[in-house]
Design an enzyme around this catalytic site. Structure first.
Site, PDB file in Angstrom:
ATOM      1  N   ASP A 191      17.475   2.218  -1.464  1.00 28.96           N
ATOM      2  CA  ASP A 191      16.826   2.162  -0.144  1.00 28.96           C
ATOM      3  C   ASP A 191      17.794   2.706   0.918  1.00 28.96           C
ATOM      4  O   ASP A 191      18.833   2.098   1.207  1.00 28.96           O
ATOM      5  CB  ASP A 191      16.445   0.709   0.171  1.00 28.96           C
ATOM      6  CG  ASP A 191      15.564   0.623   1.404  1.00 28.96           C
ATOM      7  OD1 ASP A 191      14.436   0.122   1.304  1.00 28.96           O
ATOM      8  OD2 ASP A 191      16.023   1.068   2.491  1.00 28.96           O
ATOM      9  N   THR A 240       0.818  -1.227   0.000  1.00 25.92           N
ATOM     10  CA  THR A 240       0.000   0.000   0.000  1.00 25.92           C
ATOM     11  C   THR A 240       0.847   1.271   0.000  1.00 25.92           C
ATOM     12  O   THR A 240       0.350   2.352  -0.314  1.00 25.92           O
ATOM     13  CB  THR A 240      -0.893   0.051   1.247  1.00 25.92           C
ATOM     14  OG1 THR A 240      -0.037   0.165   2.412  1.00 25.92           O
ATOM     15  CG2 THR A 240      -1.739  -1.209   1.388  1.00 25.92           C
TER      16      THR A 240
HETATM   17  C1  PRP Z   1      11.905   4.916   4.032  1.00 24.34           C
HETATM   18  C2  PRP Z   1      12.410   6.299   4.349  1.00 24.34           C
HETATM   19  C3  PRP Z   1      11.167   7.014   4.789  1.00 24.34           C
HETATM   20  C4  PRP Z   1      10.120   6.395   3.905  1.00 24.34           C
HETATM   21  C5  PRP Z   1       9.818   7.355   2.818  1.00 24.34           C
HETATM   22  O1  PRP Z   1      11.717   4.182   5.167  1.00 24.34           O
HETATM   23  O2  PRP Z   1      13.405   6.301   5.314  1.00 24.34           O
HETATM   24  O3  PRP Z   1      10.865   6.853   6.148  1.00 24.34           O
HETATM   25  O4  PRP Z   1      10.674   5.186   3.372  1.00 24.34           O
HETATM   26  O5  PRP Z   1       8.764   6.906   2.069  1.00 24.34           O
HETATM   27  P1  PRP Z   1       7.370   7.673   2.016  1.00 24.34           P
HETATM   28  O6  PRP Z   1       7.686   9.108   1.781  1.00 24.34           O
HETATM   29  O7  PRP Z   1       6.703   7.020   0.830  1.00 24.34           O
HETATM   30  O8  PRP Z   1       6.640   7.422   3.283  1.00 24.34           O
HETATM   31  P2  PRP Z   1      11.331   2.632   5.111  1.00 24.34           P
HETATM   32  O9  PRP Z   1       9.850   2.451   5.145  1.00 24.34           O
HETATM   33  O10 PRP Z   1      12.030   1.978   3.963  1.00 24.34           O
HETATM   34  O11 PRP Z   1      11.864   2.080   6.483  1.00 24.34           O
HETATM   35  P3  PRP Z   1      13.364   1.981   7.018  1.00 24.34           P
HETATM   36  O12 PRP Z   1      13.848   3.375   7.259  1.00 24.34           O
HETATM   37  O13 PRP Z   1      13.184   1.233   8.288  1.00 24.34           O
HETATM   38  O14 PRP Z   1      14.189   1.239   6.019  1.00 24.34           O
HETATM   39  N1  URA Z   2      12.560   4.885   0.790  1.00 25.75           N
HETATM   40  C1  URA Z   2      13.838   4.762   0.395  1.00 25.75           C
HETATM   41  O1  URA Z   2      14.704   4.368   1.177  1.00 25.75           O
HETATM   42  N2  URA Z   2      14.139   5.064  -0.875  1.00 25.75           N
HETATM   43  C2  URA Z   2      13.226   5.497  -1.744  1.00 25.75           C
HETATM   44  O2  URA Z   2      13.582   5.767  -2.909  1.00 25.75           O
HETATM   45  C3  URA Z   2      11.900   5.619  -1.316  1.00 25.75           C
HETATM   46  C4  URA Z   2      11.591   5.317  -0.039  1.00 25.75           C
END
Ligand code: PRP
Ligand code: URA
Length: 208
Positions: A199, A107
């Site tokens: 990521d 989602t």
């Molecule tokens: C990543 C990033 C943000 C989010 C951004 O975290 O650090 O928190 O995605 O995406 P959005 O703007 O679509 O919400 P992630 O969910 O990958 O978790 P992590 O930091 O634990 O890897």
């Molecule tokens: N979270 C990440 O870490 N990278 C992206 O490009 C989008 C969300």
């Protein structure tokens, strides 16, 4: 767009290019995230309030300034932790409030799994730290939480923002300034920023 600031600093541009490079190893990646966070904090805090003070140097009395704002740093776990280090180097006495969110892979909605925010906060300003502003869901959810706790002055600091995420955060919280190292082109079909850096959590913590 009003209230959106993309850094024009050459040091930021140089470090961001290294950060994006897929051959950058996790140790260097973490160092760059920390350094970029420091540079962004510097740019985002030029309006902090100060109180005039007097300081005795070895030679004479000097006029000085003391920070008046009580600042909170809000890293969004996990990836925001890397930015926290750089921010704390500049503001060692800032309070740190951790909030844990991850994006549901299907989602793309943020799921909150950790919240260590004080019940009765006394901060005058909060800086949300998260390297990636993709759909903006995590940033909007975190800002919602902070506003429910009564925080009035909030800024978002990220390394890379997608137009979709910037628009989302700005639409929900137009009063929150957004400071970024760069604004990228778009999201891909999995919600990743293009060209982005991949990521940010996996690259910092070696879990990719
Ligand atoms: C990543 C990033 C943000 C989010 C951004 O975290 O650090 O928190 O995605 O995406 P959005 O703007 O679509 O919400 P992630 O969910 O990958 O978790 P992590 O930091 O634990 O890897
Ligand atoms: N979270 C990440 O870490 N990278 C992206 O490009 C989008 C969300």
């Amino acid at each position: 767009m009003e209230n959106v600031f993309a850094s024009k600093h050459p040091l930021v541009a140089h470090k961001l290019a290294l950060l994006r490079d897929q051959s950058t190893d996790p140790k260097t990646f973490r160092e760059l995230v920390r350094e970029l966070a420091s540079l962004l904090v510097y740019e985002a805090t030029e309006d902090l309030l100060t109180t005039p003070i007097q300081v005795q140097t070895p030679l004479a009395l000097s006029q000085g300034a003391e920070l008046k704002d009580k600042i909170g740093l809000i890293p969004i776990l996990r990836a925001g932790l890397g930015m926290l280090e750089g921010a704390r180097e500049l503001m060692p006495s800032a309070e740190v409030w951790h909030i844990g969110l991850y994006r549901d892979e299907q989602t793309l909605k943020p799921i909150e799994y950790y919240n260590k925010l004080p019940v009765d906060p006394t901060l005058s300003m909060c800086l949300i730290l998260d390297p990636m502003l993709a759909t903006g869901g995590s940033a909007v959810a975190t800002t919602d939480v902070l506003k429910r706790r009564g925080i009035k002055k909030i800024k978002f600091l990220g390394l890379i923002g997608a137009p979709e995420g910037i628009q989302n955060l700005h639409t929900h919280h137009p009063d929150v300034p957004i400071f970024l190292a760069a604004i990228d082109d778009q999201l891909n079909e999995r919600g990743y920023i293009l060209p982005g850096l991949g990521d940010a959590g996996d690259r910092q913590f070696g879990t990719g």
